[in-house]
Design an enzyme around this catalytic site. Structure first.
Site, PDB file in Angstrom:
ATOM      1  CG  HIS A 129     -22.347  81.790   6.061  1.00 52.35           C
ATOM      2  ND1 HIS A 129     -22.441  80.386   6.524  1.00 52.35           N
ATOM      3  CD2 HIS A 129     -21.686  82.325   6.699  1.00 52.35           C
ATOM      4  CE1 HIS A 129     -21.589  80.530   7.341  1.00 52.35           C
ATOM      5  NE2 HIS A 129     -20.729  81.598   7.369  1.00 52.35           N
ATOM      6  CD  GLU A 171     -19.244  85.648   5.606  1.00 56.28           C
ATOM      7  OE1 GLU A 171     -18.445  85.659   6.335  1.00 56.28           O
ATOM      8  OE2 GLU A 171     -19.513  84.243   4.937  1.00 56.28           O
ATOM      9  CG  HIS A 188     -14.333  79.891   6.792  1.00 56.82           C
ATOM     10  ND1 HIS A 188     -13.640  78.890   7.932  1.00 56.82           N
ATOM     11  CD2 HIS A 188     -15.143  80.588   7.418  1.00 56.82           C
ATOM     12  CE1 HIS A 188     -14.367  79.327   9.052  1.00 56.82           C
ATOM     13  NE2 HIS A 188     -15.275  80.301   8.828  1.00 56.82           N
TER      14      HIS A 188
HETATM   15  O1  G3P Z   1     -21.053  86.645   9.038  1.00 54.44           O
HETATM   16  C1  G3P Z   1     -20.589  85.733  10.086  1.00 54.44           C
HETATM   17  C2  G3P Z   1     -19.989  84.459   9.934  1.00 54.44           C
HETATM   18  O2  G3P Z   1     -19.529  84.512   8.712  1.00 54.44           O
HETATM   19  C3  G3P Z   1     -18.729  84.491  10.854  1.00 54.44           C
HETATM   20  O3  G3P Z   1     -18.281  83.044  11.043  1.00 54.44           O
HETATM   21  O4  G3P Z   1     -16.821  81.234  10.650  1.00 54.44           O
HETATM   22  O5  G3P Z   1     -19.102  81.450   9.086  1.00 54.44           O
HETATM   23  O6  G3P Z   1     -16.863  82.964   9.157  1.00 54.44           O
HETATM   24  P1  G3P Z   1     -17.708  82.254   9.971  1.00 54.44           P
HETATM   25 MG    MG Z   2     -17.285  84.428   7.307  1.00 57.72          MG
END
Ligand code: G3P
Ligand code: MG
Length: 260
Positions: free
Chosen positions: A18, A45, A60
């Site tokens: 993540h 990700e 982000h």
């Molecule tokens: O992959 C899901 C997650 O990344 C979505 O939320 O806010 O961490 O981008 P966020």
């Molecule tokens: Mg995300």
């Protein structure tokens, strides 16, 4: 590397780093992504945003304050100004000097090593949404990563645009918190190939539905062995984690017989 479609078909479970290994390094930086690759994460990700001059960068938030020493909106900041900012010192002094990377720089790092889960942040109010998505997809194409990438978003309109631009592109619809529709209803409403939701949205109804409709799926965010145990109880196929090394190691220990 197998194509993403083959990988999804043949892999019972995988961990998605993540924003890179964001539990141990500043999110969405080269350091975090490189660490995730070193820890063996099969999929990374990242989030993308556009600068004032339409550079696609990996970041982000819509605003700069939380994860850099800058302030203001990213969409109102030029790339030249953005690249002066420190995107690592807020996390730990040893990461001071990390920059906000461009999408192409991150792809140079990931290419051939991991699959990409590219999250498109909601672009509903941006009149240039389609052009920016096209631009990001072109960068993916220039890196020959079309068959190794899934586009994810809470903005299901953006996912429809992705499919209009390239019908063969793979998309994952992230459940908008509060949306009580079943996964099969969510994916069919926007033609997505896969489904994602928060660990807090895990229910039997959802897990039964994805199984019945054979929808590839994942949940976010799984950072502890207890959270992993819950995910596995529901038969989750992939988990998004800030601690990809720890979660993969825990999964392997749970599923492999001890050496004699
Ligand atoms: O992959 C899901 C997650 O990344 C979505 O939320 O806010 O961490 O981008 P966020
Ligand atoms: Mg995300």
């Amino acid at each position: 590397m197998k194509t993403l479609a083959e990988f999804v078909r043949s892999t019972p479970f995988w961990v998605i780093a993540h924003r890179g290994a964001s539990g141990d390094a500043p999110e969405n930086t080269m350091a975090a992504i490189s660490q995730a690759i070193d820890e063996g994460a099969r999929m990374i990700e990242i989030d993308i945003q556009a600068t004032r001059d339409d550079e696609i960068v990996v970041f982000h938030d819509h605003v700069l304050g939380r994860t850099t020493n800058g302030s203001g909106h990213i969409r109102q900041t030029s790339y030249d100004d953005l690249k002066q900012l420190d995107a690592g010192g807020w996390f730990d002094a040893r990461f001071a000097g990390e920059r906000i990377p461009r999408l192409d720089e991150v792809l140079d790092l990931i290419q051939g090593k991991a699959y990409l889960n590219l999250e498109i942040k909601p672009l509903k109010d941006d009149p240039h949404a389609e052009r920016l998505i096209t631009q990001a997809m072109n960068i993916i194409q220039e890196h020959d990563m079309e068959n190794y990438t899934v586009y994810a978003s809470f903005d299901h309109h953006a996912l429809k645009l992705v499919k209009e631009i390239d019908p063969l592109a793979r998309t994952a619809a992230l459940n908008v918190p509060g949306d009580s529709r079943l996964p099969s209803e969510v994916v069919s409403s926007c033609g997505a190939d896969a489904y994602g939701c928060s660990i807090h949205e895990l229910t039997r109804k959802r897990s039964d539905d994805v199984r019945a409709h054979r929808i590839p799926w994942g949940i976010y965010t799984v950072n502890t062995p207890e959270q992993l145990a819950k995910a596995l109880e529901y038969g989750v196929q992939s988990v998004v984690s800030n601690k990809p090394g720890l979660i993969w190691h825990t999964y392997s220990a749970l599923t492999q017989p001890p050496a004699i």
